[in-house]
Write a protein that holds these residues in place. Structure first.
Motif, PDB file in Angstrom:
ATOM      1  N   THR A 158     -16.210 -45.793  79.152  1.00 17.33           N
ATOM      2  CA  THR A 158     -16.702 -46.649  77.884  1.00 17.33           C
ATOM      3  C   THR A 158     -16.575 -48.140  78.275  1.00 17.33           C
ATOM      4  O   THR A 158     -15.457 -48.503  78.198  1.00 17.33           O
ATOM      5  CB  THR A 158     -16.495 -46.014  76.678  1.00 17.33           C
ATOM      6  N   PRO A 159     -17.733 -48.948  78.385  1.00 15.69           N
ATOM      7  CA  PRO A 159     -17.443 -50.480  78.391  1.00 15.69           C
ATOM      8  C   PRO A 159     -16.932 -50.927  77.370  1.00 15.69           C
ATOM      9  O   PRO A 159     -17.408 -50.356  76.077  1.00 15.69           O
ATOM     10  CB  PRO A 159     -18.872 -50.671  78.790  1.00 15.69           C
ATOM     11  N   LEU A 160     -15.895 -51.920  77.248  1.00 18.17           N
ATOM     12  CA  LEU A 160     -15.556 -52.357  76.097  1.00 18.17           C
ATOM     13  C   LEU A 160     -16.087 -53.677  75.867  1.00 18.17           C
ATOM     14  O   LEU A 160     -16.263 -54.402  74.861  1.00 18.17           O
ATOM     15  CB  LEU A 160     -13.847 -52.388  76.214  1.00 18.17           C
ATOM     16  N   ARG A 161     -15.805 -54.714  77.090  1.00 22.77           N
ATOM     17  CA  ARG A 161     -16.348 -56.181  76.979  1.00 22.77           C
ATOM     18  C   ARG A 161     -16.596 -56.581  78.346  1.00 22.77           C
ATOM     19  O   ARG A 161     -16.106 -55.970  79.187  1.00 22.77           O
ATOM     20  CB  ARG A 161     -15.238 -56.804  76.284  1.00 22.77           C
ATOM     21  N   ARG A 291     -12.954 -51.077  69.069  1.00 21.83           N
ATOM     22  CA  ARG A 291     -12.801 -52.582  69.468  1.00 21.83           C
ATOM     23  C   ARG A 291     -13.932 -52.824  70.527  1.00 21.83           C
ATOM     24  O   ARG A 291     -13.573 -54.279  70.909  1.00 21.83           O
ATOM     25  CB  ARG A 291     -11.339 -52.680  69.841  1.00 21.83           C
ATOM     26  N   ALA A 292     -14.830 -52.336  71.030  1.00 23.07           N
ATOM     27  CA  ALA A 292     -15.557 -52.680  72.038  1.00 23.07           C
ATOM     28  C   ALA A 292     -16.417 -53.905  71.519  1.00 23.07           C
ATOM     29  O   ALA A 292     -16.787 -53.979  70.304  1.00 23.07           O
ATOM     30  CB  ALA A 292     -16.701 -51.569  72.325  1.00 23.07           C
ATOM     31  N   HIS A 293     -16.513 -54.877  72.317  1.00 27.35           N
ATOM     32  CA  HIS A 293     -17.245 -56.198  72.214  1.00 27.35           C
ATOM     33  C   HIS A 293     -16.620 -57.068  71.138  1.00 27.35           C
ATOM     34  O   HIS A 293     -17.339 -58.190  70.685  1.00 27.35           O
ATOM     35  CB  HIS A 293     -18.756 -55.949  71.668  1.00 27.35           C
ATOM     36  N   ALA A 294     -15.386 -56.802  70.744  1.00 33.25           N
ATOM     37  CA  ALA A 294     -14.518 -57.551  69.853  1.00 33.25           C
ATOM     38  C   ALA A 294     -14.080 -58.759  70.491  1.00 33.25           C
ATOM     39  O   ALA A 294     -13.951 -58.843  71.530  1.00 33.25           O
ATOM     40  CB  ALA A 294     -13.373 -57.022  69.299  1.00 33.25           C
TER      41      ALA A 294
END
Length: 297
Positions: A158-161, A291-294
């Motif tokens: 899963t991509p996060l950032r 928290r992805a893209h935070a």
């Protein structure tokens, strides 16, 4: 041989009376007697000397009881450890990550999560991308924080950032005062790089290939801190994460942004396909993905 039969045997060894023991175990006398005979057939000798309605543990039974008690204790201990591991509040998560994530991503995630679940413990392991994914595949790790996306359908990622990449150059280098630099301008440079098993090295090779050249790697390392020191010493240039990289002239390597839309690496969390099964891991996994893209993961 079942663990309950060992438990019945040790109870009978304590009371030395079938009727009393069966009543305390809440089983029938024939059931208890058959279980003891099965144990005796398995070990090949009587474990009790029989005297009318009484039993007396013999020398073989004494030996067997000592080992049976240890076996029961080991199984009980394993059950307690497993219960602790899977408890969503007090269990343990085995987390792998790229070494560079240990300076910012991992501390940020754990600090935030400990406020939600202070009883959760973590086993942390920094390694190369391929090693982290391999350990997840072989269940040596519950989760991994890695880049780039691993191949194969046996894991899910899963991509996060996105993390920007830059060019590190020595102080005084011809590109040190540039605001941005294109990858194609680096064709004649000597590179210092991580070893090929590292995700950052794989991204570096792809960036250079897209720009039409193969990087001339003169030194390889296994740690970003060493990579930065090698660049600062004037031994070559390097592609590195902008996070944590120095940005001005001086005694350190100088970070210059890369003018390339592909000059980034996507941070992601990897686990076995289907997601984690242990509640403690699943809870932390959900938190990480939330928290992805935070701005600060």
């Amino acid at each position: 041989m079942e663990i309950r039969e060992l438990q019945w045997f040790t109870a009978l060894a304590e009371h030395e009376h079938v009727t009393i023991t069966a009543e305390r175990l809440n089983i029938s006398q024939p059931t208890l007697s058959r279980a003891i005979r099965r144990l005796e057939r398995r070990v090949g000798v009587p474990l009790f000397d029989r005297h009318q309605n009484r039993l007396r543990l013999n020398k073989y039974g004494e030996v067997f009881r000592a080992h049976a008690l240890r076996a029961i204790s080991e199984v009980s201990g394993a059950e307690q450890r497993i219960t602790a591991l899977i408890d969503p509040d007090t269990g343990t998560v085995a987390l792998g990550f790229l070494h560079s994530y240990g300076t910012w991503l991992v501390p940020d995630l754990l600090a935030g999560y400990r406020r939600l679940a202070p009883g959760t413990t973590f086993e942390l392991r920094g390694d190369a991308a391929d090693a982290v994914v391999d350990d997840v595949r072989n269940s040596r790790l519950d989760l991994g924080l890695t880049s780039p996306r691993p191949a194969g359908d046996d894991v899910e990622w899963t991509p996060l950032r996105d993390e920007a990449l830059c060019l590190l150059v020595p102080p005084g280098h011809r590109l040190a005062r540039r605001r941005r630099v294109r990858t194609a301008e680096l064709a004649d440079e000597a590179f210092v790089a991580l070893e090929p098993v590292f995700g950052l090295r794989q991204i570096t090779d792809r960036l250079c290939a897209a720009a039409g050249f193969v990087p001339r790697v003169v030194l390889e390392s296994t740690e970003l801190s060493t990579l930065r020191a090698l660049v600062a010493a004037g031994l070559g240039v390097a592609v590195a994460p902008l996070t944590g990289s120095p940005s001005g002239p001086g005694d350190h390597a100088v970070a210059v942004p890369l003018d390339d839309p592909q000059a980034r690496r996507t941070v992601g969390v990897v686990t076995l396909a289907g997601g984690p099964r242990a509640p403690v891991v699943a809870r932390f996994y959900d938190y990480v993905r939330s928290r992805a893209h935070a701005p600060h993961v």
